[in-house]
Design a protein around this motif. Structure first.
Motif, PDB file in Angstrom:
ATOM      1  N   ALA A 173       5.120  20.824   1.406  1.00 54.41           N
ATOM      2  CA  ALA A 173       6.338  20.303   1.413  1.00 54.41           C
ATOM      3  C   ALA A 173       6.306  19.466   2.964  1.00 54.41           C
ATOM      4  O   ALA A 173       6.605  18.444   3.532  1.00 54.41           O
ATOM      5  N   THR A 174       5.886  20.650   4.427  1.00 55.28           N
ATOM      6  CA  THR A 174       5.386  19.849   6.072  1.00 55.28           C
ATOM      7  C   THR A 174       4.395  18.903   5.239  1.00 55.28           C
ATOM      8  O   THR A 174       5.115  18.032   5.956  1.00 55.28           O
ATOM      9  N   GLY A 175       3.367  19.309   4.918  1.00 52.81           N
ATOM     10  CA  GLY A 175       2.424  18.384   5.121  1.00 52.81           C
ATOM     11  C   GLY A 175       2.967  17.110   4.404  1.00 52.81           C
ATOM     12  O   GLY A 175       2.829  16.126   5.095  1.00 52.81           O
ATOM     13  N   GLY A 176       3.693  16.862   3.084  1.00 50.92           N
ATOM     14  CA  GLY A 176       4.280  16.171   2.567  1.00 50.92           C
ATOM     15  C   GLY A 176       5.129  14.986   3.220  1.00 50.92           C
ATOM     16  O   GLY A 176       4.814  14.118   3.212  1.00 50.92           O
ATOM     17  N   CYS A 177       6.060  15.505   4.250  1.00 47.42           N
ATOM     18  CA  CYS A 177       7.018  14.971   4.762  1.00 47.42           C
ATOM     19  C   CYS A 177       5.589  14.108   5.896  1.00 47.42           C
ATOM     20  O   CYS A 177       6.252  13.274   6.226  1.00 47.42           O
ATOM     21  N   PHE A 178       4.965  15.112   6.957  1.00 50.31           N
ATOM     22  CA  PHE A 178       4.200  14.944   7.630  1.00 50.31           C
ATOM     23  C   PHE A 178       3.401  13.232   7.375  1.00 50.31           C
ATOM     24  O   PHE A 178       3.085  11.953   7.968  1.00 50.31           O
ATOM     25  N   LEU A 205       4.078  11.053   5.113  1.00 52.23           N
ATOM     26  CA  LEU A 205       5.488  10.304   4.374  1.00 52.23           C
ATOM     27  C   LEU A 205       5.763   9.861   6.178  1.00 52.23           C
ATOM     28  O   LEU A 205       6.076   8.644   6.283  1.00 52.23           O
ATOM     29  N   ALA A 206       6.064  10.535   7.402  1.00 52.18           N
ATOM     30  CA  ALA A 206       5.803  10.059   8.431  1.00 52.18           C
ATOM     31  C   ALA A 206       4.796   9.031   8.950  1.00 52.18           C
ATOM     32  O   ALA A 206       5.109   7.908   9.746  1.00 52.18           O
ATOM     33  N   LEU A 207       3.329   9.344   8.523  1.00 56.61           N
ATOM     34  CA  LEU A 207       2.626   8.498   8.861  1.00 56.61           C
ATOM     35  C   LEU A 207       2.527   7.557   7.939  1.00 56.61           C
ATOM     36  O   LEU A 207       1.848   5.952   9.055  1.00 56.61           O
ATOM     37  N   LEU A 208       3.360   6.936   6.740  1.00 60.24           N
ATOM     38  CA  LEU A 208       2.892   6.043   6.691  1.00 60.24           C
ATOM     39  C   LEU A 208       4.363   5.405   7.041  1.00 60.24           C
ATOM     40  O   LEU A 208       4.058   3.936   6.737  1.00 60.24           O
ATOM     41  N   PRO A 241      -5.248  10.644   4.219  1.00 55.71           N
ATOM     42  CA  PRO A 241      -5.664  11.389   3.761  1.00 55.71           C
ATOM     43  C   PRO A 241      -6.375  12.996   4.314  1.00 55.71           C
ATOM     44  O   PRO A 241      -6.192  13.735   3.979  1.00 55.71           O
ATOM     45  N   PRO A 242      -7.301  13.045   5.542  1.00 55.34           N
ATOM     46  CA  PRO A 242      -6.841  13.934   6.768  1.00 55.34           C
ATOM     47  C   PRO A 242      -5.835  14.679   6.872  1.00 55.34           C
ATOM     48  O   PRO A 242      -6.205  16.118   6.872  1.00 55.34           O
ATOM     49  N   ALA A 243      -4.873  14.614   6.654  1.00 54.10           N
ATOM     50  CA  ALA A 243      -3.699  15.484   7.591  1.00 54.10           C
ATOM     51  C   ALA A 243      -3.576  15.835   5.766  1.00 54.10           C
ATOM     52  O   ALA A 243      -3.451  17.627   5.792  1.00 54.10           O
ATOM     53  N   TYR A 257       0.716  -0.774   0.058  1.00 54.41           N
ATOM     54  CA  TYR A 257      -0.129   0.122   0.282  1.00 54.41           C
ATOM     55  C   TYR A 257       0.868   1.402  -0.005  1.00 54.41           C
ATOM     56  O   TYR A 257       0.254   2.365  -0.386  1.00 54.41           O
ATOM     57  N   LYS A 258       2.234   1.045   0.568  1.00 52.64           N
ATOM     58  CA  LYS A 258       2.847   2.428   0.668  1.00 52.64           C
ATOM     59  C   LYS A 258       3.538   2.824  -0.777  1.00 52.64           C
ATOM     60  O   LYS A 258       2.951   3.806  -0.688  1.00 52.64           O
TER      61      LYS A 258
END
Lengths: 104, 215
Positions: free
Chosen positions: B127-132, B134-137, B146-148, B76-77
């Motif tokens: 970019a901050t959200g993207g990294c965040f 990736l950390a969730l994954l 999705p909500p993030a 899934y990742k």
């Protein structure tokens, strides 16, 4: 009404100078070419208005090299900001009086 | 009274110059519509990857399902990251195309101080959200992704709205509201995502197109 007209700052007695000030008060620094494009002016015309505003110390000039190209940017001074604001206040007063004259 | 008329003309001109020099106004509504369509296609891809239909995951944390799903030879990742990148890329290409066209028609430049400022304002929260995400994954928390993305995208829009058409701010607020609800109702996270990125973009884009470009 005459009193107010005499109070209007002669340094802003041209729509292009008002245009330059309008752009500079909402931006930190603006490049010469951007000003030229926004105002749709010729070099000679723009330069003379800039010079006039500069000699009243309403704007400041910053020259630097980007790579090998010289770049000139302009910004408004505190004095310019105050003068511009005073000019707008006067305009507002003139228009208010004119409107009251129309209403009565 | 001629003086008055002249003063009013000057004021209108000054106002226009202030707007045009500090905001990027060539953003096309059509790019929003296109981004919405891309997002809906992306959401459809995620549904089919997980083998579920919309609104079937109400009983809670259906993204638990994601962790155990392998499809099309991907876990899934990789699938989520790939779909996200594809959606982003197609939305951007179409958006840039529509916006360039609008700028050309208005006689404005696409790459100037205002568009640079707008992109920079958008880029930092994104970019901050993207990294965040990736950390969730990385920590196997796909349900929160999705909500993030909605929350960070909303913040980016609010930040960017200072440098472009003001209407974008309200879209940003809506995205944040959807994202925050999705954080608590994880079972509808993907539906809210499809609504926020898909339906809202299409509605807003169409409305902005009608408001600024339609004759």
């Amino acid at each position: 009404m005459k009193d107010f007209i005499t109070q209007l700052n002669p340094a802003f007695d041209h729509r292009n100078r008002l245009g330059i000030m309008s752009i500079l008060v909402v931006n930190d620094w603006v490049e010469y070419n951007t000003l030229k494009e926004l105002l749709n002016l010729t070099d000679g015309n723009l330069a003379s208005h800039l010079k006039a505003l500069e000699s009243s110390e309403y704007i400041r000039v910053h020259k630097q090299f980007v790579g090998r190209k010289p770049q000139t940017t302009y910004g408004v001074t505190d004095k310019g900001k105050e003068a511009f604001k005073a000019h707008l206040d006067t305009l507002e007063a003139i228009l208010t009086i004119a409107r009251e004259g129309e209403d009565s | 009274m001629n003086d008055t008329k002249q003063h009013l003309e000057h004021l209108a001109e000054m106002r226009a110059l202030m707007e045009r020099s500090s905001r990027f106004l060539s953003l096309s509504g059509l790019s929003g519509v296109w981004a919405g369509l891309c997002a809906l296609a992306g959401a459809a891809a995620v549904y089919s990857f997980l083998g579920i239909t919309p609104f079937s995951g109400r009983d809670g944390y259906y993204f638990q399902k994601a962790i155990h799903t392998t499809q099309w030879g991907m876990d899934y990742k990789s699938a989520f990251v790939l779909i996200a990148l594809l959606v982003l890329a197609t939305a951007l290409v179409g958006g840039i195309f529509c916006t360039t066209r609008k700028a050309r028609r208005q006689g404005h430049r696409i790459w100037d101080a205002t568009s640079r400022r707008l992109l920079w304002a958008l880029a930092i929260p994104l970019a901050t959200g993207g990294c965040f995400c990736l950390a969730l994954l990385y920590w196997d928390l796909p349900g929160l992704v999705p909500p993030a993305t909605l929350v960070f995208y909303g913040l980016a829009l609010i930040n960017g709205s200072k440098f472009t058409l003001r209407d974008v701010e309200f879209l940003g607020l809506s995205e944040i509201a959807l994202g925050l609800s999705g954080m608590f109702y994880l079972g509808t996270g993907l539906e809210l995502w499809a609504f926020g990125f898909g339906v809202l973009h299409i509605l807003y884009g169409a409305w902005m197109y009608w408001k600024y470009e339609g004759q």
